[in-house]
Scaffold this active site. Structure first.
Site, mmCIF file in Angstrom:
data_model
loop_
_atom_site.group_PDB
_atom_site.id
_atom_site.type_symbol
_atom_site.label_atom_id
_atom_site.label_comp_id
_atom_site.label_asym_id
_atom_site.label_seq_id
_atom_site.Cartn_x
_atom_site.Cartn_y
_atom_site.Cartn_z
ATOM 1 N N ILE B 94 2.446 -2.118 8.040
ATOM 2 C CA ILE B 94 3.376 -2.202 6.674
ATOM 3 C C ILE B 94 3.515 -1.418 5.665
ATOM 4 O O ILE B 94 2.625 -0.600 5.245
ATOM 5 C CB ILE B 94 2.770 -3.967 5.825
ATOM 6 C CG1 ILE B 94 2.217 -4.508 7.167
ATOM 7 C CG2 ILE B 94 3.845 -4.325 5.630
ATOM 8 C CD1 ILE B 94 1.309 -5.978 5.889
ATOM 9 N N CYS B 95 4.973 -0.775 5.762
ATOM 10 C CA CYS B 95 5.209 -0.300 4.437
ATOM 11 C C CYS B 95 6.323 -0.329 3.513
ATOM 12 O O CYS B 95 6.771 -1.221 3.595
ATOM 13 C CB CYS B 95 6.288 0.563 5.123
ATOM 14 S SG CYS B 95 6.797 1.713 3.794
ATOM 15 N N ALA B 96 5.349 -1.272 2.857
ATOM 16 C CA ALA B 96 5.096 -1.853 0.909
ATOM 17 C C ALA B 96 4.270 -1.355 0.732
ATOM 18 O O ALA B 96 2.941 -0.281 -0.051
ATOM 19 C CB ALA B 96 4.900 -3.102 1.479
#
Lengths: 520, 155
Positions: B94-96
């Site tokens: 996840i790109c968070a």
């Protein structure tokens, strides 16, 4: 409800304190945690409080990561700036800055050399490397010896020289990546010419041969004045002795001694690791920039992997926590893997590890290639100093340049000709009469003696190489001490950190869970 | 002596057990202080209606100073896949930013779950990140080792 008194509550008035980092609570109903009482602080303008140690640990780990560093001293909830005090003398800030500049220079050096490599490949790798090697040698042994041994005209260079010169930059660079560091690079330089026939001597036509390794009479080899008598020229040591024995010995002694010194100054390794340990194990300082660079490179190659999502509504958000907005998108860096490798960091002891990343690579190579120049500068400083300090002059074995000796003798009228050894024939007729075995034995013997005792050329000339070596050694010592000082200051800075604690000015008293004693 | 991470995780676990998880989030497994599994489901109207995702948390001994490694669990053979979302790669990464540069110890496991839940809820279009294939091909096993670059401030 009792009337709130006319003062602003402070952290000491809280009934229950909850560290927002470790979630440990302290209050009348909680068991007192074991161990010494921890300092509590309220560093910002909201209701978050924390243990000072927890917060300092967090700050330290956040500072280590370039992308998080800007927010290291900000409250995650109210964004107010933490106020931190520490022993952070000007000198440390300057050193940190220089360190940063060094990293920056390393990066530019790398870019520059990348451009250079293109030029080198185009114009001939060999020529470039040789030119550097020649420069390095000139820096190291001084102009006089250089003119004597090599001359400016490459046509005079013998094939071992042509092989050795381009190897110099390579060996300098390689030596930085192995554990045998610092002094080793001088080694190849020293070993190039102890026994080589100096072409400069021949080409100048003044002396038919400066070393005449082959004695006229093979039966009186030991007496032959064509070979150096060690007693006459015992100081400074010959390049061979120096390179083979003195350097390794001094280096190993120095390392052992310095490690002890370092441990005494900085405390045990365990302590140091604790200091360095942070986010997911330690990240050496260099890594910070590494990540940065990679990011930059990625920016350059311009993938635009992002989409718009909608603004996230914080559905289930409860309580006092305002989770930051759902994130943003990105471009992942496939080359990543940068920062967090625990395993590697455990080896980070004793300065043996070198991070192979772009920036430090540039810095390392750049630094290695500067060694001859540094030696030269340090040697020069020593030379100037020796004019005032007689002891130093003796130690460095400073002699006037060869040319000036002869000129002086001429002026005084003492000079009648070349010293006998210069006038001797290169290869005597006796030698030619010897059989092959005899020639070989005599040659080997001569080579051995020459290696050990050095050639007359080396002994007679002003030993620039010697003071340059000593100077470089001093430079290493100074550099190591500066490095140690820097680390000591940095450690002291970390240990002296304190965060300023504020009262709860501006916060509704109802929001705080205060001790009954506050209201009385 | 228990590490800081174990102490803090024990507290968080206790809170979850006494106060329960937020709506749509359920604790699946927390046998140790290394790996926890949650199921998350977007409540109400959204593109992910009816989908239940599995979220995996991995903690190291420096939690909460260091962020947890969070990703959607992917088990192709069991039919468990990552949700299709512009910030979620098909390998579950996840790109968070809150999992990376904007992680803060003030956040907690539950807060991360809630944030990711709302990330899914706010999605307008189900699609993979544009560089999904390239990333998945070279991605490290642990998403924390990826240096995500968060340049979409409009989300």
């Amino acid at each position: 409800m009792p009337e709130p008194p006319n003062r602003v509550p402070t952290i000491d008035d809280l009934r229950v304190k909850l560290c927002y980092i470790c979630r440990e609570e302290e209050g009348p109903e909680q068991d007192q945690p074991a161990g010494p009482p921890k300092q509590w602080i309220h560093p910002c303008r909201c209701t978050l409080v924390a243990h000072e140690t927890c917060l300092l640990q967090w700050i330290q780990s956040a500072e280590r990561d370039a992308s998080r560093a800007p927010n290291a001293l900000k409250c995650p909830q109210c964004s107010s700036q933490y106020q931190m005090q520490s022993k952070n003398p000007f000198v440390l800030r300057l050193m940190k800055k220089l360190n940063g500049t060094g990293l920056w220079m390393g990066r530019w050096f790398l870019l520059g050399s990348a451009a250079g490599i293109i030029v080198v490949v185009g114009s001939g790798f060999f020529v470039m490397m040789t030119a550097y090697g020649a420069w390095a040698v000139r820096q190291f042994i001084g102009n006089e010896m250089f003119d004597l041994l090599l001359t400016d005209d490459p046509a005079n260079w013998s094939w071992p020289v042509l092989l050795n010169l381009p190897a110099i930059p390579l060996s300098l660079i390689l030596s930085r990546f192995s554990n045998t560091h610092n002094f080793m690079p001088l080694f190849p330089i020293l070993l190039i010419w102890p026994s080589a026939v100096p072409p400069g001597v021949i080409s100048q036509g003044r002396w038919s041969n400066s070393i005449n390794i082959f004695p006229k009479n093979t039966t009186t080899t030991t007496q032959s004045n064509s070979l150096l008598s060690i007693s006459n020229y015992a100081w400074p040591p010959t390049p061979f002795v120096f390179g083979m024995f003195v350097v390794p010995f001094v280096r190993s002694m120095y390392r052992r001694w310095f490690k002890k010194f370092e441990a005494a100054i900085l405390g045990s390794d365990a302590e140091r690791q604790r200091q360095e340990g942070g986010d997911n194990g330690a990240q050496a300082e260099g890594d910070v920039l590494e990540i940065h660079i990679r990011a930059n490179i990625e920016v350059g190659d311009g993938g635009q992997g992002h989409q718009n999502g909608g603004q996230g509504q914080d559905q289930g958000q409860e309580g006092e926590q305002q989770a930051p907005r759902p994130q943003q998108h990105q471009r992942p860096n496939a080359a990543a893997g940068g920062g967090n490798n625990n395993a590697n960091n455990n080896n980070d002891q004793g300065g043996g590890r070198r991070n192979i990343n772009l920036t430090s690579l540039g810095r390392t190579i750049g630094g290695a290639l500067l060694i001859p120049a540094i030696s030269n500068i340090m040697g020069n400083l020593l030379y100037r100093l020796s004019a005032r300090v007689p002891f130093l002059k003796t130690f460095l074995g400073v002699r006037p340049p060869l040319a000036s000796i002869y000129n002086m003798k001429k002026k005084k009228g003492v000079w009648t000709g070349l010293p006998p050894w210069f006038g001797a024939p290169t290869i005597s007729s006796d030698f030619e009469k010897m059989g092959f075995a005899g020639q070989l034995g005599s040659t080997l013997k001569a080579v051995m003696i020459t290696l050990w005792g050095g050639t007359r050329t080396w002994a007679e000339a002003d030993p620039v190489w010697w003071r340059n070596s000593v100077g470089f050694g001093l430079f290493i010592l100074a550099r190591d001490c500066a490095d140690l000082w820097y680390r000591w200051l940095a450690k002291r800075e970390l240990n002296s950190r304190h965060l300023k604690s504020h009262d709860f000015q501006g916060i509704e008293i109802q929001e705080l869970d205060l001790k009954p004693s506050f209201f009385s | 002596m228990a590490s800081i991470s174990a102490k803090r995780l024990a507290k968080e676990l206790k809170e979850i057990q006494t106060e329960g998880c937020p709506v749509g989030v359920n604790l699946l497994r927390a046998d140790d202080f290394q790996t926890w599994l949650f199921s998350i489901e977007v409540m109400g109207e959204s593109l992910y209606k009816g989908e239940v995702q599995t979220l995996q948390f991995r903690f190291d001994s420096n939690y909460p100073i260091s962020s947890p490694a969070v990703q959607f669990l992917v088990r192709e053979n069991e039919g468990i896949r990552a949700p299709i979302h512009p910030h979620v790669y098909s390998n579950g990464h996840i790109c968070a930013s809150i999992l990376g540069t904007e992680w803060s110890p003030v956040l907690s496991v539950v807060a991360v779950c809630v944030t990711l839940q709302s990330m899914l809820a706010s999605c307008k279009k189900k699609e993979r990140p544009v560089d999904n294939d390239r990333y998945v091909l070279h991605a490290p096993e642990n998403p924390k080792k990826t240096q995500f670059h968060y340049d979409d401030d409009t989300v």
